[in-house]
Design a protein around this motif. Structure first.
Motif, PDB file in Angstrom:
ATOM      1  N   UNK A 149      33.872  42.054  36.250  1.00 34.41           N
ATOM      2  CA  UNK A 149      34.462  41.883  37.578  1.00 34.41           C
ATOM      3  C   UNK A 149      35.708  41.023  37.450  1.00 34.41           C
ATOM      4  N   UNK A 150      36.653  41.187  38.379  1.00 30.11           N
ATOM      5  CA  UNK A 150      37.858  40.346  38.327  1.00 30.11           C
ATOM      6  C   UNK A 150      37.493  38.858  38.348  1.00 30.11           C
ATOM      7  N   UNK A 151      38.299  38.044  37.689  1.00 24.79           N
ATOM      8  CA  UNK A 151      38.037  36.616  37.575  1.00 24.79           C
ATOM      9  C   UNK A 151      37.881  35.978  38.955  1.00 24.79           C
ATOM     10  N   UNK A 152      38.709  36.360  39.938  1.00 28.31           N
ATOM     11  CA  UNK A 152      38.627  35.772  41.275  1.00 28.31           C
ATOM     12  C   UNK A 152      37.262  35.943  41.913  1.00 28.31           C
TER      13      UNK A 152
ATOM     14  N   UNK B  61      34.350  36.473  40.331  1.00 27.58           N
ATOM     15  CA  UNK B  61      33.382  35.680  39.574  1.00 27.58           C
ATOM     16  C   UNK B  61      33.570  34.185  39.830  1.00 27.58           C
ATOM     17  N   UNK B  62      34.817  33.757  39.990  1.00 29.36           N
ATOM     18  CA  UNK B  62      35.103  32.356  40.283  1.00 29.36           C
ATOM     19  C   UNK B  62      34.465  31.957  41.614  1.00 29.36           C
ATOM     20  N   UNK B  63      34.646  32.794  42.645  1.00 31.99           N
ATOM     21  CA  UNK B  63      34.019  32.519  43.948  1.00 31.99           C
ATOM     22  C   UNK B  63      32.502  32.464  43.819  1.00 31.99           C
ATOM     23  N   UNK B  64      31.931  33.418  43.109  1.00 32.23           N
ATOM     24  CA  UNK B  64      30.472  33.457  42.937  1.00 32.23           C
ATOM     25  C   UNK B  64      29.977  32.215  42.189  1.00 32.23           C
ATOM     26  N   UNK B  65      30.705  31.796  41.173  1.00 33.71           N
ATOM     27  CA  UNK B  65      30.302  30.628  40.391  1.00 33.71           C
ATOM     28  C   UNK B  65      30.278  29.376  41.260  1.00 33.71           C
ATOM     29  N   UNK B  66      31.304  29.189  42.097  1.00 31.40           N
ATOM     30  CA  UNK B  66      31.350  27.975  42.907  1.00 31.40           C
ATOM     31  C   UNK B  66      30.487  28.055  44.153  1.00 31.40           C
ATOM     32  N   UNK B  67      30.114  29.256  44.582  1.00 25.69           N
ATOM     33  CA  UNK B  67      29.110  29.358  45.650  1.00 25.69           C
ATOM     34  C   UNK B  67      27.758  28.868  45.135  1.00 25.69           C
ATOM     35  N   UNK B  68      27.521  29.060  43.855  1.00 22.00           N
ATOM     36  CA  UNK B  68      26.253  28.659  43.247  1.00 22.00           C
ATOM     37  C   UNK B  68      26.256  27.189  42.819  1.00 22.00           C
TER      38      UNK B  68
END
Length: 173
Positions: free
Chosen positions: A10-13, A15-22
């Motif tokens: 998936x695009x970095x953006x 995955x970045x959002x998903x990582x910081x939501x977690x």
């Protein structure tokens, strides 16, 4: 299909959002005086940077309050606990009435809005602004701290929701 032939990541953006939501973060309400009066917003990006001199950093993105806070000379960062959930929600909702007569707030002699019920209020001077993408990263030197310890559990933001922390986990260091 081998691993090297699998679908592209998936695009970095995304995955970045998903990582910081977690990744849970503490909740703060940042206030300043704008040209039309008091402004404020809820932030989960506040981080301590240095103790001497006491410095913190956070980012703001879009919106009227964010632009006034990014341009302000001085702000107040209010660290809120679980018993200030309504305060965090009011400042997170762009359509909510923020500085009402029912809300316990005042203008400091220096002009910044102070939310009296916050556990900690850190009056700060903005010392650096760095535009990054659609956000502005702000560094602020702490000038004054007003404690109001309520004994409330911490309020954190995780996966687009507010949560409280009740249990601690002891680990050996």
């Amino acid at each position: 299909m081998t691993r090297s032939q699998s679908l592209p990541p998936a695009p970095v953006g995304e995955l970045f959002r998903a990582a910081f939501r977690a990744h849970p973060a503490g909740v703060a309400v940042v206030t300043a005086s704008g040209p039309e009066g008091a402004v404020g917003l809820t932030a989960s990006s506040v981080a301590s940077v240095a103790v001497d001199p006491a410095t913190l950093a956070f980012s703001v993105t879009g919106g009227r309050s964010a632009s006034f806070i990014a341009a302000a000379q001085a702000i107040v960062v209010h660290l809120v606990g679980a018993d200030q959930l309504d305060l965090a929600r009011a400042f997170a909702d762009p359509t909510a009435e923020r500085f009402t007569a029912a809300m316990d707030w005042e203008l400091l002699p220096t002009g910044e809005p102070l939310l009296r019920e916050a556990q900690w209020a850190l009056r700060c001077e903005i010392i650096h602004r760095a535009p990054l993408g659609g956000s502005v990263l702000l560094a602020a030197r702490v000038l004054d701290i007003r404690p109001n310890p309520t004994g409330s559990a911490p309020l954190v933001y995780h996966n687009r929701e507010f949560h409280t922390l009740f249990n601690s986990v002891q680990t050996a260091v």
